[in-house]
Scaffold this active site. Structure first.
Site, mmCIF file in Angstrom:
data_model
loop_
_atom_site.group_PDB
_atom_site.id
_atom_site.type_symbol
_atom_site.label_atom_id
_atom_site.label_comp_id
_atom_site.label_asym_id
_atom_site.label_seq_id
_atom_site.Cartn_x
_atom_site.Cartn_y
_atom_site.Cartn_z
ATOM 1 N N HIS A 1 -30.756 5.785 19.486
ATOM 2 C CA HIS A 1 -29.491 5.104 19.816
ATOM 3 C C HIS A 1 -29.778 3.703 20.380
ATOM 4 O O HIS A 1 -29.157 2.712 19.971
ATOM 5 C CB HIS A 1 -28.719 5.976 20.828
ATOM 6 C CG HIS A 1 -27.445 5.375 21.331
ATOM 7 N ND1 HIS A 1 -26.204 5.948 21.069
ATOM 8 C CD2 HIS A 1 -27.190 4.270 22.086
ATOM 9 C CE1 HIS A 1 -25.263 5.205 21.648
ATOM 10 N NE2 HIS A 1 -25.831 4.192 22.268
ATOM 11 N N GLU A 2 -30.735 3.628 21.309
ATOM 12 C CA GLU A 2 -31.038 2.336 21.951
ATOM 13 C C GLU A 2 -31.727 1.387 20.968
ATOM 14 O O GLU A 2 -31.457 0.180 20.968
ATOM 15 C CB GLU A 2 -31.902 2.540 23.202
ATOM 16 C CG GLU A 2 -31.296 3.438 24.285
ATOM 17 C CD GLU A 2 -29.891 3.043 24.709
ATOM 18 O OE1 GLU A 2 -29.531 1.854 24.603
ATOM 19 O OE2 GLU A 2 -29.140 3.941 25.134
ATOM 20 N N HIS B 1 -29.317 -0.441 19.005
ATOM 21 C CA HIS B 1 -28.700 -1.584 19.698
ATOM 22 C C HIS B 1 -29.515 -2.862 19.488
ATOM 23 O O HIS B 1 -28.948 -3.958 19.424
ATOM 24 C CB HIS B 1 -28.598 -1.321 21.206
ATOM 25 C CG HIS B 1 -27.382 -0.544 21.604
ATOM 26 N ND1 HIS B 1 -26.097 -0.950 21.297
ATOM 27 C CD2 HIS B 1 -27.249 0.616 22.302
ATOM 28 C CE1 HIS B 1 -25.229 -0.070 21.787
ATOM 29 N NE2 HIS B 1 -25.896 0.895 22.393
ATOM 30 N N GLY C 1 -29.155 5.706 28.965
ATOM 31 C CA GLY C 1 -29.952 4.642 28.376
ATOM 32 C C GLY C 1 -29.136 3.375 28.332
ATOM 33 O O GLY C 1 -27.897 3.425 28.347
ATOM 34 N N CYS D 1 -21.377 5.895 24.304
ATOM 35 C CA CYS D 1 -22.052 4.607 24.508
ATOM 36 C C CYS D 1 -21.274 3.820 25.550
ATOM 37 O O CYS D 1 -20.041 3.767 25.491
ATOM 38 C CB CYS D 1 -22.094 3.847 23.188
ATOM 39 S SG CYS D 1 -22.896 2.244 23.299
ATOM 40 N N LEU D 2 -21.989 3.204 26.489
ATOM 41 C CA LEU D 2 -21.327 2.398 27.517
ATOM 42 C C LEU D 2 -20.560 1.232 26.886
ATOM 43 O O LEU D 2 -19.606 0.734 27.472
ATOM 44 C CB LEU D 2 -22.362 1.854 28.509
ATOM 45 C CG LEU D 2 -23.132 2.928 29.303
ATOM 46 C CD1 LEU D 2 -24.236 2.275 30.130
ATOM 47 C CD2 LEU D 2 -22.192 3.739 30.186
ATOM 48 N N GLN E 1 -26.692 -5.008 25.520
ATOM 49 C CA GLN E 1 -25.458 -4.511 26.151
ATOM 50 C C GLN E 1 -25.086 -5.302 27.396
ATOM 51 O O GLN E 1 -23.958 -5.202 27.869
ATOM 52 C CB GLN E 1 -25.593 -3.029 26.499
ATOM 53 C CG GLN E 1 -25.645 -2.137 25.264
ATOM 54 C CD GLN E 1 -25.727 -0.678 25.661
ATOM 55 O OE1 GLN E 1 -26.805 -0.180 25.927
ATOM 56 N NE2 GLN E 1 -24.597 -0.005 25.742
HETATM 57 ZN ZN ZN Z 1 -25.090 2.540 23.325
#
Ligand code: ZN
Length: 179
Positions: free
Chosen positions: A142-143, A146, A47, A100-101, A52
């Protein structure tokens, strides 16, 4: 092919902002979706949210599929979610490992609702409502975080539930060879 964008890492203030709703699905937003998709597919993520890549809009893509970072993820078509919201959720929460990226090299054990009902628009502007469970429900939560300036580290119950990615993969390998 769309260009790839650099993924913002924790410490960058953009990850702490509340992202703004998208009111028109115009050309720049469609271009952003294409770039976000390319960046996600390139990065072995499941995701990615617009903040991000330094675009503070309420938009993310969920694309659960098995890969090097998540070998046991279920496979689904990448789904673009615009102005997403969580409508309802189960009482039950489950804890599982997330990465997480934007937080490279770290995993943490995060409690999330097991079952949720969500609403979002697709890139044509059509409204969708659907239930999500388990891993996909986890990615959604999670997204969504963000878009509200929250990263998974904020959700940990204790610092004892942090591992490095390297240690995580080592322990996963041990766990699965025992089956
Ligand atoms: Zn993340």
């Amino acid at each position: 092919m769309a260009e790839l964008l650099e993924v913002s890492q924790v410490g960058n203030p953009i990850l702490r902002q509340v992202a703004q709703p998208i009111d028109r699905l115009n050309e720049p937003i469609q271009a952003l979706i294409n770039t976000l998709m390319a960046t996600l597919l390139h990065s072995n993520g499941v995701g990615i949210a617009a903040p991000q890549v330094a675009a503070s809009y309420r938009l993310f893509i969920i694309a659960s599929r098995p890969n090097l970072r998540y070998p046991y993820a279920p496979k689904m078509e990448p789904t673009v979610m615009i102005n997403p919201s969580l409508i309802s959720h189960s009482e039950e929460r489950v804890k599982d490992w997330e990465g997480c990226l934007s937080v490279p090299g770290i995993r943490g054990l995060v409690p999330r609702y097991r079952t949720i009902a969500v609403e979002y628009c697709d890139r044509q502007g059509k409204l969708h409502e659907q239930p999500l469970t388990d891993f996909v429900a986890r990615i959604f939560q999670h997204e969504l975080d963000h878009l509200n300036g929250i990263v998974f580290l904020d959700r940990l119950e204790t610092n004892l539930e942090i591992v490095t990615e390297q240690e995580y993969l080592k322990q996963m390998a041990i766990g699965h060879s025992a089956d």
